[in-house]
Every structure is written in C-alpha cells, then in structure tokens.
Write an enzyme that holds these catalytic residues in place. Sequence first.
Site, PDB file in Angstrom:
ATOM      1  N   SER A 147       5.488  -1.611   5.871  1.00 25.68           N
ATOM      2  CA  SER A 147       5.843  -1.052   4.565  1.00 25.68           C
ATOM      3  C   SER A 147       4.647  -1.121   3.615  1.00 25.68           C
ATOM      4  O   SER A 147       3.616  -0.511   3.901  1.00 25.68           O
ATOM      5  CB  SER A 147       7.076  -1.791   4.029  1.00 25.68           C
ATOM      6  OG  SER A 147       7.649  -1.070   2.982  1.00 25.68           O
ATOM      7  N   ASP A 223      15.943   4.230   8.302  1.00 29.01           N
ATOM      8  CA  ASP A 223      15.271   3.464   7.242  1.00 29.01           C
ATOM      9  C   ASP A 223      15.598   4.108   5.902  1.00 29.01           C
ATOM     10  O   ASP A 223      15.293   5.282   5.680  1.00 29.01           O
ATOM     11  CB  ASP A 223      13.763   3.525   7.537  1.00 29.01           C
ATOM     12  CG  ASP A 223      12.923   2.695   6.588  1.00 29.01           C
ATOM     13  OD1 ASP A 223      13.289   2.583   5.403  1.00 29.01           O
ATOM     14  OD2 ASP A 223      11.888   2.184   7.052  1.00 29.01           O
ATOM     15  N   HIS A 255      14.771  -0.581   8.047  1.00 28.17           N
ATOM     16  CA  HIS A 255      13.490  -1.039   7.487  1.00 28.17           C
ATOM     17  C   HIS A 255      13.254  -2.532   7.723  1.00 28.17           C
ATOM     18  O   HIS A 255      12.239  -3.063   7.309  1.00 28.17           O
ATOM     19  CB  HIS A 255      13.509  -0.750   5.971  1.00 28.17           C
ATOM     20  CG  HIS A 255      12.156  -0.792   5.322  1.00 28.17           C
ATOM     21  ND1 HIS A 255      11.151   0.108   5.618  1.00 28.17           N
ATOM     22  CD2 HIS A 255      11.634  -1.621   4.379  1.00 28.17           C
ATOM     23  CE1 HIS A 255      10.079  -0.169   4.893  1.00 28.17           C
ATOM     24  NE2 HIS A 255      10.341  -1.212   4.131  1.00 28.17           N
TER      25      HIS A 255
END
Length: 277
Positions: A147, A223, A255
């Site tokens: 991320s 996600d 995620h």
Amino acid sequence: MEKVADVQCFGGQQQRFKHVSLVLNCDMHFSLFLPPQAKNAKVPVLVWLSGLTCTDENFVTKAGAQRVAAELGIALLAPDTSPRGEGVADDEAYDAGMGAGFYVNATQAPWAEHYQMYDYIVQELPALLAREVQALDLKRMSIMGHSMGGHGALVIGLRNVDTYQSISAFAPICAPSQCPWGEKTLGYYLGQDRSTWQDYDASVLLASAKKSIPIRVDQGLADNFLTTQLMPEKLIAAAPQNYPLQVLQHKGYDHSYFFIASFIEAHIRFHAEFLNQ
Ligand SMILES: N[C@@H](CCC(=O)N[C@@H](CS)C(=O)NCC(=O)O)C(=O)O
C-alpha cells in the site's frame, strides 16, 4: 543502537532495535530478521516498507515471511512508517502524520523538521546497518512493500536502480498525485506545487525509467481501496515497452495482511533470483 528484542525463529533470529535517527531527528525502532545462514556468511537484505497505521512490527507478526527468508538465506529489514515522538507533528486522521510518512522528504512546516523518510530508508538505515551488523551484505539489497509502503518501494527502487536489485509491491498506491491519500499527504509534506510531487509518483517515474529494474506487483480484486486509491492500471499504462513489470491480479483477496501472507513466499522467491546471483 540498542537491541530491544531477539527471538529465535526458523533457526534464525527475529530482532528489534532502537536508535537515534539524525535524519528524522527522533528515536526510531526497526525490526530485522537474520536467517540462520547469517551465522557463517554475509546475507543479502530485503527491505519491507509497511502501509498506513503500521509500525515496524505489523509485518513481523502478521506476514509469516520468516520461514522462506530462513530457507533462502535472506535478511528482512522492516523499518517504521514515520518519525515518532511527542514533538513530532501529527494529524488527527490515520492517513497523514505519524504512521503515514509516505517515504518522502518533507519540505513544508511543520512536517519538514522530522518527516524525512526517503533519506532515512535510502541512506541512514543502510549506513547504520553496514556499521553495526557485520552479517549483512548491503551491496545485495532489494525492496518491497504494501500500500503506502508499496508506493515507497516502487519510488525508492525506481530512483535508486543501482542500489536495489528488484522491487515488489502488494496493493501499492501507484499514482499518489492522482488519488485522495496522495493528494492530501503530498500536499502536506511537499506543498501545493504539484511539480514537486513527481519525484514521489511511481507512475511518473516508471514512464521515464532509463534503466530497467525487475518489478512484481500483486493486487487483490476485493480490495476496497483498489479503484479510489491504488489504481494499478496507471502503473501498467506508464511502463515503457518491454519493461520487466508483472502485475498479478487475484480474485477475492482484500487489502489485509491475509492477502500479504498468501503471496509473501512468491515475493521472497522472486527477489531471491536477483539477490542470490
Ligand atoms: N481501515 C484501516 C485503513 C488502514 C489500512 O488498511 N492500513 C493497512 C495498510 S494501508 C495496514 O496494513 N494496516 C495494519 C494491519 O492490518 O496490521 C484503518 O483505519 O486502520
């Protein structure tokens, strides 16, 4: 630097250190996994950069990366995601300030005093480890992340192609100048002149890449941040023809660290090809 934890894991040692960072102007922690091979030889280093809200410990406790790193003889370095401490500027929200350093060198008040994560990861931490941990071969280094940390890995790797052998990312923020997380924090740390954001935007950097460095990206299709914040299609579109970029999409994965745990072995094996040459 001071060792604050040292636990045996898959025949190696999972360690945690505290040190004074001159670049970040505060005390910092980082985690280091030494595989069993480090007892007899110098081992390569794979850097992990975490995402929003994380410390150096999320990856260590949730990704399950140590078994494969022990098998392949690779050290895992997990830094924190921002400067920390009472005097460090912060934001009420989880997506800016502490836990959200975005791996940039801030130029704007009040952030610039401590938020110099790019220099911390690229220069200060490897130099410290070269002095303090003889078992590490810092000439063999690769970088990966998740991320915000996937963004960090792509940006740092693409800007330092002679330092890192390979890059990988889980659900990275691929075009921070074009998504709400990036627009907010790059605006805070670098100011409103968007031309200064380009050096920290993986899609911009990849489009003008002069030298290739192998990149692997994995993205879960369940996600929640995929379309609003991550936008892997922008990275794919930016890649020069024949660039060694693979983007693997996975149905049903979200995620979380459950996604990371599912594919971390594949990422470490990917890096091992370039680190163990
Ligand atoms: N819903 C999350 C958003 C932040 C988030 O998903 N953080 C990811 C990285 S972007 C993470 O790794 N969180 C820590 C963890 O799962 O251990 C929160 O508010 O904490």
